[in-house]
Enzyme design. Structure first.
Site, PDB file in Angstrom:
ATOM      1  N   GLY A  74      19.651 -34.564 -47.680  1.00 39.99           N
ATOM      2  CA  GLY A  74      20.307 -33.326 -47.225  1.00 39.99           C
ATOM      3  C   GLY A  74      21.730 -33.224 -47.715  1.00 39.99           C
ATOM      4  O   GLY A  74      22.632 -32.845 -46.997  1.00 39.99           O
ATOM      5  N   CYS A  75      21.929 -33.598 -48.967  1.00 40.56           N
ATOM      6  CA  CYS A  75      23.272 -33.662 -49.527  1.00 40.56           C
ATOM      7  C   CYS A  75      23.900 -32.305 -49.640  1.00 40.56           C
ATOM      8  O   CYS A  75      23.218 -31.342 -49.915  1.00 40.56           O
ATOM      9  CB  CYS A  75      23.187 -34.160 -50.956  1.00 40.56           C
ATOM     10  SG  CYS A  75      23.053 -35.874 -51.028  1.00 40.56           S
TER      11      CYS A  75
END
Lengths: 410, 104
Positions: free
Chosen positions: B102-103
């Site tokens: 979930g960068c």
């Protein structure tokens, strides 16, 4: 002559063209750069336009001013990359450009049309974005005469470029409406698919506290399904609703369509590459840098800058048949404008989250890390000059490409 | 790192609470992990889990929701019904994968 072809003359492509033109022999290498636009935008400056802080002249210059002599710049749409034939087809004169090495730096771009309802009749009326020049200018006009109500800032999809920009926008909006004496007439809300203000715990907590202090509401884990622009309501996939009077969105970001057409990208047209060397997963003469690359770090100019430094070192070895010994660590460095003449600085990489402390910068710094200060605001303001005069031209900056722990409290 | 007994096997979990080694996973483990978070697995769940595991093996990362939808062919709305509140994380947990990055 060996042929190096760079696609995209944005922040990453321009920096790399400059750096490589200084170190590759002109007798042995022909460097060609292709981009569809003549204009270079200082994208970090778009944030300041809606609040009247920056104008057109602060963010626009001709691309050619930054292209070094000896690099052949072609302005054209890029039709297709054909990696099996080591060539790229461009629209201009329907030419094929052969390459020995290809660097993809075609960036990532806002695609509001990806979200149902977003670009219906209300687009650029009470639904805006600030990630394009036109969008930022349209929003400036809207804010100037807006009478107040519910202002919602919403992020449609991850990843998006400049991950701190939506926070900065809402911090600046808080300041802007205070200055206009109408903050009490404006309700500020951030609706985000993230679990909080930021992904990493310590920065997330600090930024969450600042939101609270400024009386800005956050709706976390909000993944937008559609926008109902008749009722002025945002709908999430899990059936939450956020009503708005003025909606400012960070649209879905996708890489260039040519990446998808050429079968070189992931589901968002970002190019999968090795996260330490930027070498393409399948083709050993293709690299992708900047926002175009599918890397697990921020899509931001600072990342492109640090990545370019590591890449150039490695590329010189690679073309000599040597191993690429430099390893990019995912280093990112961002000033976060927090309003009222203050800012926050964060410095982090793939493994180390943003930490508090001091950031040393010879001759200028130190800056405070992960806390508000006026110095950080001036750092952000000074950065525009550094971008145009130092960074884009590929000159040395007094910051190391690899993140340093010096000054950080871990 | 911690070890818990799941479906009769000693399973290692990482600091995020996700399985440390996806190879320790099997169907019984998945069913036990799912029941941990209040989900009873149906064929529709299995379609998602199987896609995520295959994709993880090829890509090295747990897929995002958009990827499960566009590449795996499961509408996002269905994912929220199958794995309510944070489907990408929940399916990764049940499928024995690492927490999605979930960068930003």
């Amino acid at each position: 002559m060996k042929k190096l072809l760079i696609l995209g003359a944005g922040t990453a492509g321009t920096m790399i063209a400059n750096k490589l033109s200084h170190v590759l022999s002109r007798d042995e290498w022909k460097i060609t750069l292709v981009d569809q636009n003549e204009t270079h935008y200082y994208q970090p400056g778009f944030l300041f336009i809606p609040f009247g802080i920056y104008g057109e002249n602060d963010v626009i210059k001709p691309k050619r001013d930054f292209i070094p002599s000896g690099v052949d710049m072609i302005v054209s749409e890029i039709e297709l990359i054909e990696p099996e034939h080591n060539r790229v087809r461009i629209a201009k004169d329907n030419r094929h450009l052969q390459y020995d090495y290809l660097i993809i730096a075609t960036g990532t771009h806002p695609r509001p049309e990806e979200t149902p309802g977003l670009t219906d009749a209300s687009w650029r009326k009470n639904i805006h974005d600030f990630y394009t020049f036109d969008g930022a200018v349209a929003l400036t006009k809207h804010l100037r005469t807006w009478q107040g109500g519910k202002l919602v800032v919403s992020i449609m999809e991850l990843p998006y470029k400049c991950p701190v920009a939506p926070l900065e926008f809402i911090f600046l909006a808080d300041w802007y409406f205070h200055e206009k004496g109408m903050r009490d007439k404006v309700e500020l809300t951030l609706a985000t698919p993230l679990p909080g203000a930021f992904t990493k715990p310590r920065a997330g907590q600090l930024l969450g506290n600042i939101l609270e202090e400024k009386n800005i509401k956050i709706v976390p884990e909000f993944y937008t399904e559609r926008v109902d622009s008749e009722q002025n309501v945002l709908h999430s996939y899990d059936e939450q609703e956020v009503p708005y009077d003025l909606l400012v969105v960070v649209p879905v970001n996708k890489g260039a369509d040519v990446i998808g057409r050429s079968g070189l990208g992931d589901e968002l047209n970002h190019v999968p590459v090795d996260k330490h060397t930027f070498l393409h997963a399948e083709y050993d003469n293709i690299f992708a840098l900047g926002d175009a690359a599918g890397l697990p770090t921020s899509k931001a100019g600072s990342v492109a800058h640090f990545a370019a430094e590591v890449f150039v070192e490695n590329f010189l070895r690679y073309i000599d048949g040597q191993e690429m010994t430099e390893q990019f660590d995912g280093h990112a460095n961002c000033f976060i404008e927090s309003g009222f003449g203050k800012g926050i600085l964060i410095d982090f990489n793939y493994d180390v989250e943003p930490l508090p402390g001091k950031f040393p910068l010879p001759g200028i710094g130190p800056f405070s890390l992960l806390q508000e200060s006026e110095m950080n605001h001036w750092g952000k303001m000074m950065f525009r000059w550094m971008y145009w005069n130092i960074l884009l031209k590929g000159k040395e900056m007094p910051i190391t490409a690899q993140m340093s722990m010096a000054g950080k409290w871990s | 790192m911690s070890t818990k007994e799941i479906a009769g096997k000693a399973i290692e979990f990482d600091a995020d609470g996700y399985m440390a080694d996806y190879k320790q996973w099997d169907q019984q483990v998945a069913e036990a992990l799912a029941s941990d978070i209040g989900i009873t697995l149906t064929d529709a769940h299995w379609k998602v889990i199987n896609f995520c595991r295959t994709d993880y093996e090829a890509q090295g990362d747990a897929p995002t929701l958009r990827r499960i939808t566009t590449v795996g062919g499961v509408p996002t709305k269905d994912l929220y019904q199958l794995f309510p509140k944070g489907p990408a994380k929940k399916v990764a947990y049940v499928a024995g994968l690492k927490k999605p990055s979930g960068c930003i």
